[in-house]
Motif scaffolding. Structure first.
Motif, PDB file in Angstrom:
ATOM      1  N   LEU A  76      -6.272  -8.242   9.833  1.00  0.00           N
ATOM      2  CA  LEU A  76      -5.798  -7.814   8.707  1.00  0.00           C
ATOM      3  C   LEU A  76      -5.734  -8.838   7.543  1.00  0.00           C
ATOM      4  CD1 LEU A  76      -2.804  -6.140  10.175  1.00  0.00           C
ATOM      5  CD2 LEU A  76      -4.382  -4.962   9.646  1.00  0.00           C
ATOM      6  N   THR A  77      -5.833  -8.669   6.434  1.00  0.00           N
ATOM      7  CA  THR A  77      -5.525  -9.277   5.441  1.00  0.00           C
ATOM      8  C   THR A  77      -4.034  -9.042   4.949  1.00  0.00           C
ATOM      9  OG1 THR A  77      -6.389  -7.649   3.729  1.00  0.00           O
ATOM     10  CG2 THR A  77      -8.100  -9.273   4.570  1.00  0.00           C
ATOM     11  N   GLY A  78      -3.741  -9.924   3.818  1.00  0.00           N
ATOM     12  CA  GLY A  78      -2.320 -10.032   3.375  1.00  0.00           C
ATOM     13  C   GLY A  78      -1.928 -11.213   2.587  1.00  0.00           C
ATOM     14  N   ILE A  88      11.104 -15.837   2.970  1.00  0.00           N
ATOM     15  CA  ILE A  88       9.886 -15.786   3.635  1.00  0.00           C
ATOM     16  C   ILE A  88       9.293 -14.278   3.447  1.00  0.00           C
ATOM     17  CG2 ILE A  88       8.149 -16.307   5.237  1.00  0.00           C
ATOM     18  CD1 ILE A  88      10.156 -18.430   6.116  1.00  0.00           C
ATOM     19  N   ARG A  89       8.279 -14.084   2.866  1.00  0.00           N
ATOM     20  CA  ARG A  89       7.717 -12.585   3.147  1.00  0.00           C
ATOM     21  C   ARG A  89       6.170 -12.509   3.358  1.00  0.00           C
ATOM     22  NH1 ARG A  89       8.177 -10.039  -2.528  1.00  0.00           N
ATOM     23  NH2 ARG A  89      10.292  -9.910  -2.098  1.00  0.00           N
ATOM     24  N   LEU A  90       5.871 -11.715   4.293  1.00  0.00           N
ATOM     25  CA  LEU A  90       4.561 -11.445   4.789  1.00  0.00           C
ATOM     26  C   LEU A  90       4.322 -10.026   4.354  1.00  0.00           C
ATOM     27  CD1 LEU A  90       4.759 -13.207   8.292  1.00  0.00           C
ATOM     28  CD2 LEU A  90       2.846 -13.792   6.469  1.00  0.00           C
ATOM     29  N   GLN A  91       3.131  -9.776   3.706  1.00  0.00           N
ATOM     30  CA  GLN A  91       2.675  -8.359   3.412  1.00  0.00           C
ATOM     31  C   GLN A  91       1.255  -8.293   4.142  1.00  0.00           C
ATOM     32  OE1 GLN A  91       3.120  -9.420  -0.936  1.00  0.00           O
ATOM     33  NE2 GLN A  91       3.511  -7.246  -1.039  1.00  0.00           N
ATOM     34  N   LEU A  92       1.170  -7.281   5.043  1.00  0.00           N
ATOM     35  CA  LEU A  92       0.019  -6.960   5.608  1.00  0.00           C
ATOM     36  C   LEU A  92      -0.634  -5.728   5.187  1.00  0.00           C
ATOM     37  CD1 LEU A  92       1.526  -7.455   9.443  1.00  0.00           C
ATOM     38  CD2 LEU A  92       0.744  -9.035   7.875  1.00  0.00           C
ATOM     39  N   MET A  93      -1.990  -5.920   4.926  1.00  0.00           N
ATOM     40  CA  MET A  93      -2.835  -4.837   4.161  1.00  0.00           C
ATOM     41  C   MET A  93      -3.567  -4.310   5.305  1.00  0.00           C
ATOM     42  SD  MET A  93      -1.453  -5.597   1.342  1.00  0.00           S
ATOM     43  CE  MET A  93      -2.369  -4.427   0.222  1.00  0.00           C
ATOM     44  N   ALA A  94      -3.980  -3.035   5.459  1.00  0.00           N
ATOM     45  CA  ALA A  94      -4.734  -2.413   6.281  1.00  0.00           C
ATOM     46  C   ALA A  94      -5.940  -1.798   5.297  1.00  0.00           C
ATOM     47  CB  ALA A  94      -4.321  -0.904   6.960  1.00  0.00           C
ATOM     48  N   PHE A  95      -7.352  -2.084   6.009  1.00  0.00           N
ATOM     49  CA  PHE A  95      -8.467  -1.735   5.301  1.00  0.00           C
ATOM     50  C   PHE A  95      -8.724  -2.520   3.956  1.00  0.00           C
ATOM     51  CE2 PHE A  95      -6.517   2.213   7.054  1.00  0.00           C
ATOM     52  CZ  PHE A  95      -7.364   2.429   8.292  1.00  0.00           C
ATOM     53  N   GLY A  96      -7.957  -3.483   3.807  1.00  0.00           N
ATOM     54  CA  GLY A  96      -8.145  -4.336   2.816  1.00  0.00           C
ATOM     55  C   GLY A  96      -7.571  -4.144   1.624  1.00  0.00           C
ATOM     56  N   PHE A  97      -6.668  -2.934   1.239  1.00  0.00           N
ATOM     57  CA  PHE A  97      -6.223  -2.578   0.046  1.00  0.00           C
ATOM     58  C   PHE A  97      -4.980  -1.884   0.262  1.00  0.00           C
ATOM     59  CE2 PHE A  97      -9.274   0.728   1.015  1.00  0.00           C
ATOM     60  CZ  PHE A  97      -8.379   1.573   1.068  1.00  0.00           C
ATOM     61  N   VAL A  98      -4.451  -1.339   1.403  1.00  0.00           N
ATOM     62  CA  VAL A  98      -3.268  -0.547   1.701  1.00  0.00           C
ATOM     63  C   VAL A  98      -2.277  -1.647   2.257  1.00  0.00           C
ATOM     64  CG1 VAL A  98      -2.216   1.564   2.699  1.00  0.00           C
ATOM     65  CG2 VAL A  98      -4.431   1.579   1.802  1.00  0.00           C
TER      66      VAL A  98
END
Length: 291
Positions: A76-78, A88-98
């Motif tokens: 994943l990207t994020g 501390i915040r981690l945002q995980l993206m699915a398909f690169g944009f969601v």
């Protein structure tokens, strides 16, 4: 496994990995007796502490995030957002944009958001048994991300705290720094902590937390710092591998950072929409253990 399901599996695994101190590591057990440090040992600990970027308040970065649970893998990207001593915040993206998931750690609580299924967990650290029992809190997680020494329950290490570490020289210009939670005679915890450090630079190359359980078997969390890059006046670890080894399962979590910056123009707290349903930590844990 469906992509959306595995994304949430990855989220749960990541959260358990980074907050698990039902965790164990290859720690070198510290001696119970009080050991007077030599001048070289004292100098080594000062060198390790000097690498801390206490003067940096904000750190943000793009992420490449990988999770492997058994033979299942996902990438994943994020984004990573950190404010020193605050969040501390981690945002995980699915398909690169969601945005599929968000994890937020503050001094007071852990927030886990499932963006796909509109579920969330928000709880204080003491609500989660193994975090409460082992003294793992925001300060510990911050130290792991910032590549720093720590002691359970301590926001800052005093001169007396530093005397509780034990160092052991290894070959190839490396030393082990150990800390065992206890009073020197009666051990108060099954937790053991160790760090592999470079003697010349003072950089921590690996952090290790061990939870020993004679009945269920040991669990260990290993946090490898595999690459360093310049940031501000010092360096940060841009490539980390977190491995959670349990008696019956191993989880590997890779974190690669790119394009770091000190932007402060972001909200440090996430507001949860009324459209989200709150679930318990046990619900999340049961889902993970059923995989």
């Amino acid at each position: 496994m469906k992509t959306s399901h595995f994304v949430m599996t990855a989220l749960v695994v990541a959260t358990l990995t980074m907050t698990a101190c039902h965790t164990n590591k290859k720690a070198v057990k510290a001696e119970k007796t009080v050991v007077e440090m030599t001048p070289d040992q004292q100098e080594l600990l000062k060198r390790v502490e000097s690498q801390n970027q206490k003067e940096v308040t904000f750190f943000n970065s793009k992420l490449k995030f990988s999770v492997a649970v058994g033979d299942q893998q996902i990438s994943l990207t994020g984004n990573l957002h950190m404010k020193r001593d605050d969040v501390i915040r981690l945002q995980l993206m699915a398909f690169g944009f969601v945005e599929a998931a968000r994890m937020e750690f503050t001094q007071d609580y852990v927030l886990i958001m499932d963006r796909i299924n509109k579920q969330y967990l928000k709880a204080p650290y003491y609500y989660i048994d193994f975090l409460r029992n082992s003294g793992i809190n925001f300060n510990t997680l911050q130290a792991l991300f910032w590549n720093e020494l720590f002691q359970p329950g301590k926001a800052r290490l005093t001169e007396d705290d530093m005397k509780k570490f034990v160092t052991q020289h290894l070959d190839e210009n490396e030393s082990i720094v150990n800390f065992e939670d206890g009073d020197g005679e009666t051990v108060k915890s099954k937790m053991f902590y160790s760090w592999l450090v470079n003697e010349q630079t003072g950089r921590i190359r690996m952090a290790n937390i061990m939870y020993r359980d004679q009945m269920r078997g040991n669990t260990q969390l290993n946090w490898d710092y595999r690459e360093f890059r310049n940031y501000a006046t010092k360096v940060y670890s841009s490539d980390m591998l977190v491995t959670l080894t349990m008696p019956e399962k191993e989880v590997k979590l890779g974190i690669k950072m790119n394009y770091p910056n000190n932007d402060s123009d972001w909200e440090t707290r996430t507001r949860v929409s009324d459209k989200y349903r709150e679930v318990s930590f046990d619900d999340i844990l049961k889902r993970f253990m059923a995989l």
